[in-house]
Write a protein that holds these residues in place. Structure first.
Motif, PDB file in Angstrom:
ATOM      1  N   TYR A  76     -13.977 -11.459   8.387  1.00  0.00           N
ATOM      2  CA  TYR A  76     -12.861 -10.684   8.107  1.00  0.00           C
ATOM      3  C   TYR A  76     -12.907  -9.811   8.877  1.00  0.00           C
ATOM      4  N   ILE A  77     -11.977 -10.501  10.300  1.00  0.00           N
ATOM      5  CA  ILE A  77     -12.093  -9.848  11.419  1.00  0.00           C
ATOM      6  C   ILE A  77     -10.609  -9.113  10.906  1.00  0.00           C
ATOM      7  N   LYS A  78      -9.918  -9.598  10.402  1.00  0.00           N
ATOM      8  CA  LYS A  78      -8.411  -9.304  10.241  1.00  0.00           C
ATOM      9  C   LYS A  78      -8.174  -8.155   9.216  1.00  0.00           C
ATOM     10  N   GLU A  79      -9.286  -7.880   8.136  1.00  0.00           N
ATOM     11  CA  GLU A  79      -9.162  -6.952   7.284  1.00  0.00           C
ATOM     12  C   GLU A  79     -10.019  -5.505   8.071  1.00  0.00           C
ATOM     13  N   THR A  80     -11.235  -6.247   9.287  1.00  0.00           N
ATOM     14  CA  THR A  80     -11.751  -5.307   9.555  1.00  0.00           C
ATOM     15  C   THR A  80     -10.786  -4.089  10.758  1.00  0.00           C
ATOM     16  N   ILE A  81      -9.817  -4.945  11.201  1.00  0.00           N
ATOM     17  CA  ILE A  81      -9.050  -4.203  11.860  1.00  0.00           C
ATOM     18  C   ILE A  81      -7.945  -3.205  11.125  1.00  0.00           C
ATOM     19  N   PHE A  82      -7.248  -4.416  10.646  1.00  0.00           N
ATOM     20  CA  PHE A  82      -6.321  -3.408  10.061  1.00  0.00           C
ATOM     21  C   PHE A  82      -6.355  -2.104   8.765  1.00  0.00           C
ATOM     22  N   ALA A  83      -7.668  -2.224   8.266  1.00  0.00           N
ATOM     23  CA  ALA A  83      -8.076  -1.044   7.325  1.00  0.00           C
ATOM     24  C   ALA A  83      -7.760   0.187   8.122  1.00  0.00           C
ATOM     25  N   PRO A  84      -8.859   0.089   8.978  1.00  0.00           N
ATOM     26  CA  PRO A  84      -8.658   0.953   9.862  1.00  0.00           C
ATOM     27  C   PRO A  84      -7.041   2.575  10.220  1.00  0.00           C
ATOM     28  N   LEU A  85      -6.214   1.159  10.590  1.00  0.00           N
ATOM     29  CA  LEU A  85      -5.851   1.262  11.415  1.00  0.00           C
ATOM     30  C   LEU A  85      -4.504   1.523   9.897  1.00  0.00           C
ATOM     31  N   LEU A  86      -5.045   1.362   9.268  1.00  0.00           N
ATOM     32  CA  LEU A  86      -3.937   1.743   8.428  1.00  0.00           C
ATOM     33  C   LEU A  86      -4.651   2.757   7.583  1.00  0.00           C
ATOM     34  N   LYS A  87      -5.297   2.859   7.396  1.00  0.00           N
ATOM     35  CA  LYS A  87      -6.032   4.386   7.491  1.00  0.00           C
ATOM     36  C   LYS A  87      -5.814   5.671   8.232  1.00  0.00           C
ATOM     37  N   MET A  88      -5.075   5.447   9.451  1.00  0.00           N
ATOM     38  CA  MET A  88      -5.427   6.245  10.977  1.00  0.00           C
ATOM     39  C   MET A  88      -3.363   6.218  10.417  1.00  0.00           C
ATOM     40  N   SER A  89      -2.552   5.723  10.200  1.00  0.00           N
ATOM     41  CA  SER A  89      -1.406   5.964   9.762  1.00  0.00           C
ATOM     42  C   SER A  89      -1.147   6.500   8.713  1.00  0.00           C
ATOM     43  N   ALA A 131       8.436  11.586   0.269  1.00  0.00           N
ATOM     44  CA  ALA A 131       8.655  10.242   1.434  1.00  0.00           C
ATOM     45  C   ALA A 131       7.077  10.844   2.258  1.00  0.00           C
ATOM     46  N   LEU A 132       6.808  11.418   2.638  1.00  0.00           N
ATOM     47  CA  LEU A 132       5.698  11.028   3.528  1.00  0.00           C
ATOM     48  C   LEU A 132       3.827  10.431   2.568  1.00  0.00           C
ATOM     49  N   GLY A 133       4.118  11.697   1.288  1.00  0.00           N
ATOM     50  CA  GLY A 133       3.631  11.056   0.593  1.00  0.00           C
ATOM     51  C   GLY A 133       3.598   9.340  -0.016  1.00  0.00           C
ATOM     52  N   ALA A 134       4.349   9.231  -0.511  1.00  0.00           N
ATOM     53  CA  ALA A 134       4.298   7.690  -1.020  1.00  0.00           C
ATOM     54  C   ALA A 134       4.502   6.874  -0.103  1.00  0.00           C
ATOM     55  N   LEU A 135       4.672   6.893   1.137  1.00  0.00           N
ATOM     56  CA  LEU A 135       4.531   5.912   2.217  1.00  0.00           C
ATOM     57  C   LEU A 135       2.630   6.013   2.799  1.00  0.00           C
ATOM     58  N   GLY A 136       2.460   7.376   2.540  1.00  0.00           N
ATOM     59  CA  GLY A 136       1.078   7.304   2.973  1.00  0.00           C
ATOM     60  C   GLY A 136       0.163   6.610   2.206  1.00  0.00           C
ATOM     61  N   LEU A 137       0.356   6.912   0.660  1.00  0.00           N
ATOM     62  CA  LEU A 137       0.410   5.833  -0.343  1.00  0.00           C
ATOM     63  C   LEU A 137       0.181   4.935   0.030  1.00  0.00           C
ATOM     64  N   LEU A 138       0.647   4.451   0.544  1.00  0.00           N
ATOM     65  CA  LEU A 138       1.075   2.509   0.753  1.00  0.00           C
ATOM     66  C   LEU A 138      -0.067   2.272   1.944  1.00  0.00           C
ATOM     67  N   PHE A 139      -0.545   2.880   3.043  1.00  0.00           N
ATOM     68  CA  PHE A 139      -0.658   2.650   3.321  1.00  0.00           C
ATOM     69  C   PHE A 139      -2.394   2.919   3.360  1.00  0.00           C
ATOM     70  N   SER A 140      -2.718   3.597   2.286  1.00  0.00           N
ATOM     71  CA  SER A 140      -3.839   3.822   1.635  1.00  0.00           C
ATOM     72  C   SER A 140      -4.788   3.056   0.839  1.00  0.00           C
ATOM     73  N   VAL A 141      -3.540   2.713   0.133  1.00  0.00           N
ATOM     74  CA  VAL A 141      -3.573   1.441  -1.126  1.00  0.00           C
ATOM     75  C   VAL A 141      -3.834   0.173   0.005  1.00  0.00           C
ATOM     76  N   SER A 142      -3.256   0.080   0.673  1.00  0.00           N
ATOM     77  CA  SER A 142      -3.449  -1.333   1.466  1.00  0.00           C
ATOM     78  C   SER A 142      -4.848  -1.840   2.520  1.00  0.00           C
ATOM     79  N   ALA A 143      -4.911  -0.025   2.555  1.00  0.00           N
ATOM     80  CA  ALA A 143      -6.031   0.068   2.924  1.00  0.00           C
ATOM     81  C   ALA A 143      -7.252  -0.455   2.277  1.00  0.00           C
ATOM     82  N   GLN A 144      -7.202   0.433   1.460  1.00  0.00           N
ATOM     83  CA  GLN A 144      -8.218   0.592   0.563  1.00  0.00           C
ATOM     84  C   GLN A 144      -8.947  -1.065  -0.062  1.00  0.00           C
ATOM     85  N   TYR A 145      -7.129  -1.645  -0.052  1.00  0.00           N
ATOM     86  CA  TYR A 145      -8.022  -3.124  -0.255  1.00  0.00           C
ATOM     87  C   TYR A 145      -8.760  -3.940   0.593  1.00  0.00           C
ATOM     88  N   MET A 146      -8.116  -3.604   1.862  1.00  0.00           N
ATOM     89  CA  MET A 146      -9.139  -4.853   2.839  1.00  0.00           C
ATOM     90  C   MET A 146      -9.658  -4.567   3.023  1.00  0.00           C
TER      91      MET A 146
END
Length: 575
Positions: free
Chosen positions: A11-24, A60-75
Motif C-alpha cells: 500500500y505504498i501509494k496510500e502510505t505516501i499520499f495520505a500524509p501528503l494530503l494531511k500536510m496540504s 474556500a480554505l475549509g472546503a479544500l481542507g475538508l477534501l484533503f482530509s477526507v481523501s487522506a483518511q480514506y487512504m
C-alpha cells in the motif's frame, strides 16, 4: 517492528499520499489566522465587502481542507486495514506451520491475543500515524514560523514552549513503552484463565469450583487492572502538562502582545493571529501526545507479533525431501533405537525404542499412564522430531519426505475427538473433500456411527454445534474415526480414540477395521487389554521404554508388566 511494517509495501501509494494530503490540509490551516487578522485589522475599517471576501476565502480554505482530509483518511484507513488483513493471514499461516512443540510452548491464549488485540492495536497505530505523524509536527513548526513572520519578539515564546512540550511528550513515551508490554502479558494470562474456564466449565461445576474460578479470574483481572492503571497514570500526565505549558505560554504571549500593541509595534489582529497559532499548537500537541500513546502501544504489540514470526518450526527436514514412498515395502513403520525428549525437558520421554510394523499389520500399544504411548504415535506423524535413533516410513527416513506428503498418507484420530461447527458431512469430508455419498456411508458403517447419524434430523446434514457439544463423547469419537477412515490412508492411528465406546461397539469397530479393503497398517493405542489383545503385535511401554512386544498369548507368558495390566482388568481370567 520492521517485520510488521513491511506489510505496508503493498500500500505504498496510500502510505505516501495520505500524509501528503494531511500536510496540504495543514498548510491551508496555517493561513486561517492571517485571514482573521486581516478581518480585524483591515475589514473593520474597510467595510462589509472586504469582510465578506475574507469570509469566502475562509470557506474556500475549509472546503479544500475538508477534501484533503477526507481523501487522506480514506487512504490511511485503506492502508491500515489492508496491512492488518495481510498480517493476520501471514501470521495465521505461520502459526499453522508450527509443530506441537511450538504450540505448547507459546500457548493458544497468547496466539489468540497476537491475532486479535495486538494486530488491532497495530492497525490503529498505523492509521493514526499516517494521518497525524507528519501533520501535527508540520502544524507545530509551521505555526512557529508563521508567528516569526508576524512578530519576532512575540514569537520567542514559541521557541521556549515547543521544546518543553517535546520533552514532556517523549519522556512519557519512553516510560510507557515497556509498561504496555507488561499490560499485554497480563492480558495473555487473563485470556488463558478465561479460555480454560469456558472449555472446562462442566468440570468446575462438577467439583463446585465456580467460586474458586471467580476468585482466580478476579485476581488476574485485578493484576491487569493495576498494570493498566499504572500506565494510564503516566499517560494521563501528558494532557495536563501540555495544557499548563501552553496556557502559561499563551498568557505570556498575550502580555507581550499587549505591550507591543500599546507601543504601536504590532496590530490587534497580529496578536489574535499569534494566539490562534498558539491554540493550533496546543490542539496538535494534544493530538501528537495521543498519537504517541497509540504508537507506543503499537510498537509493543508489533514486537509481540514479531516474536511469533521469529519462532520457527522445530522439525528439521533432510537436505533433500521428496514426495514418494515405497508402498510395496513389507515394512510400513520401523523404529531403530529411537529416543525422544520434549523441549525444555531434562529427561527422555522415550528411550531406545525399536520395533517393526509390517504393512497391513495391526499394532496394539499399551502401558500405564505417562508411559509414552501417545508420544510414540505422534512421532510417526512427525508432530515432533525424534531426538535420537532412526524412524522410517515405508523404507524412507521420516525427515526425507515433506510433512504434507507424510500426513497425507497417515490418518490419525487423536485422544480428544475434535469436531467443528458445521454439518456431519462437512466434518467427515475433512478427511477427503471429494468423498462420494457411498464413501461417506461406508465410513459411517465401519466407525459404527451409522446408527445414530440416521436418527438425526437431516442425517449427514445434521448441524454440529461448536466443539460438538450437542453430541455425546462416544458419538464424537465415532465421527472422528469416520473422518480418518474416509481418508483411505495406508497408515491409520487410533490414539485411545474408542475410550468412550462400550465394549460391544468397540469390538464391532475393531472387527470392521480388520476388514478394511485397503488393508492399512493400524496402530491402536489403548488402556484396555480387550482393545489390543487381537492385534498382530502388541507393544508394552513402561516409563518411556519398550519392555516387551509380541502377541497376546506370548506376552501373557513372557511379560510381567502385561500380565499385571491383564490382572488389573480381568482378575486373572485371561491367564
Amino acid at each position: 517492528m520492521k517485520k510488521v511494517l513491511i506489510y505496508l509495501k503493498k500500500y505504498i501509494k496510500e502510505t505516501i499520499f495520505a500524509p501528503l494530503l494531511k500536510m496540504s490540509e495543514a498548510l491551508l490551516e496555517l493561513f486561517v489566522p492571517i485571514v482573521i487578522a486581516n478581518i480585524v485589522d483591515v475589514g473593520i475599517s474597510s467595510g462589509t465587502d472586504y469582510i465578506i471576501k475574507q469570509c469566502l476565502i475562509l470557506l474556500a480554505l475549509g472546503a479544500l481542507g475538508l477534501l484533503f482530509s477526507v481523501s487522506a483518511q480514506y487512504m490511511s484507513a485503506r492502508a491500515a486495514v489492508g496491512m492488518a488483513t495481510d498480517l493476520k493471514a501471514d501470521l495465521f499461516r505461520h502459526i499453522q506451520s508450527f509443530s506441537y512443540a511450538e504450540h505448547e510452548k507459546i500457548g493458544a491464549s497468547t496466539l489468540i491475543t497476537r491475532m486479535t488485540s495486538d494486530i488491532n492495536q497495530v492497525q490503529s497505530g498505523v492509521n493514526l500515524t499516517l494521518r497525524l505523524f507528519l501533520r501535527s509536527p508540520f502544524i507545530v513548526f509551521g505555526s512557529m514560523i508563521m508567528a516569526f513572520t508576524l512578530d519576532v519578539k512575540s514569537a520567542l515564546v514559541f521557541v521556549v514552549c515547543i521544546p518543553l512540550l517535546s520533552v514532556v511528550v517523549f519522556s512519557v513515551m519512553a516510560v510507557t513503552i515497556p509498561k504496555y508490554k507488561n499490560v499485554q502479558e497480563k492480558l495473555d494470562s487473563l485470556l488463558l484463565t478465561t479460555r480454560e474456564n469456558l472449555s472446562g466449565v462442566r468440570v468446575f461445576r462438577a467439583f463446585c469450583k465456580e467460586q474458586d474460578e471467580i476468585e482466580n479470574f478476579n485476581e488476574k483481572n485485578s493484576v491487569l487492572n493495576i498494570a493498566q492503571r499504572a500506565v494510564a497514570k503516566i499517560s494521563s500526565l501528558t494532557n495536563p502538562l501540555t495544557f499548563i505549558i501552553v496556557n502559561i505560554s499563551a498568557v505570556v504571549l498575550i502580555w507581550i502582545g499587549a505591550i507591543r500593541v500599546d507601543s504601536g509595534d504590532i496590530s490587534q489582529g497580529t496578536v489574535i493571529a499569534l494566539y490562534n497559532y498558539m491554540a493550533q499548537i496546543l490542539v496538535e500537541l494534544i493530538k501528537l501526545a495521543n498519537l504517541i500513546v497509540s504508537i507506543t502501544k503499537s510498537i509493543a504489540s508489533a514486537g509481540r507479533i514479531s516474536k511469533v514470526f521469529e519462532v520457527q518450526d522445530s522439525t528439521v527436514d533432510s537436505e533433500t525431501v521428496i514426495d514418494k514412498f515405497d508402498f510395496k515395502s513389507k515394512i510400513a513403520v520401523q523404529f531403530k533405537d529411537v529416543s525422544f525428549k520434549y523441549p525444555d525437558s531434562s529427561e527422555n520421554s522415550l528411550q531406545n525404542i525399536s520395533f517393526v510394523a509390517n504393512t497391513g499389520e495391526t499394532i496394539g500399544i499399551i502401558g500405564g499412564t505417562g508411559s509414552g504411548k501417545t508420544t510414540l504415535v505422534n512421532l510417526i506423524s512427525r508432530f515432533y522430531d525424534i531426538t535420537g535413533g532412526e524412524l522410517e516410513i515405508f523404507g524412507k527416513p521420516v525427515t526425507s519426505v515433506t510433512e504434507k506428503f507424510l500426513r497425507d498418507n497417515i490418518a490419525i484420530v487423536p485422544q480428544k475427538a475434535e469436531l467443528f461447527k458445521g454439518s456431519i458431512r462437512d466434518n467427515i469430508k475433512m478427511g477427503k473433500m471429494v468423498a462420494t455419498e457411498e464413501e461417506l456411508n461406508t465410513a459411517l458403517k465401519i466407525s459404527q456411527a451409522e446408527e445414530f447419524v440416521l436418527k438425526k434430523d437431516g442425517e449427514l446434514d445434521y448441524q454440529i454445534e461448536q466443539y460438538g457439544k450437542n453430541l455425546s463423547g462416544g458419538q464424537k469419537q465415532r465421527l472422528a474415526i469416520a473422518r480418518a477412515i474416509i481418508k483411505n490412508a495406508p497408515i491409520l492411528i487410533l490414539d485411545d480414540s474408542a475410550s468412550a465406546l462400550d465394549l460391544a461397539t468397540d469390538a464391532k469397530l475393531r472387527k470392521a477395521l480388520k476388514e478394511l479393503p485397503q488393508n492399512p497398517t493400524v496402530f491402536i493405542v489403548s488402556q484396555r487389554v480387550s482393545a489390543v489383545m487381537n492385534s498382530d503385535k502388541i507393544l508394552v511401554l513402561d516409563d518411556g521404554e519398550l519392555v516387551s512386544s509380541g502377541t497376546h498369548d506370548e506376552l501373557l507368558k513372557n511379560s510381567d508388566v502385561y500380565k499385571e495390566i491383564c490382572n488389573s482388568q480381568f482378575g486373572g481370567e485371561e491367564q
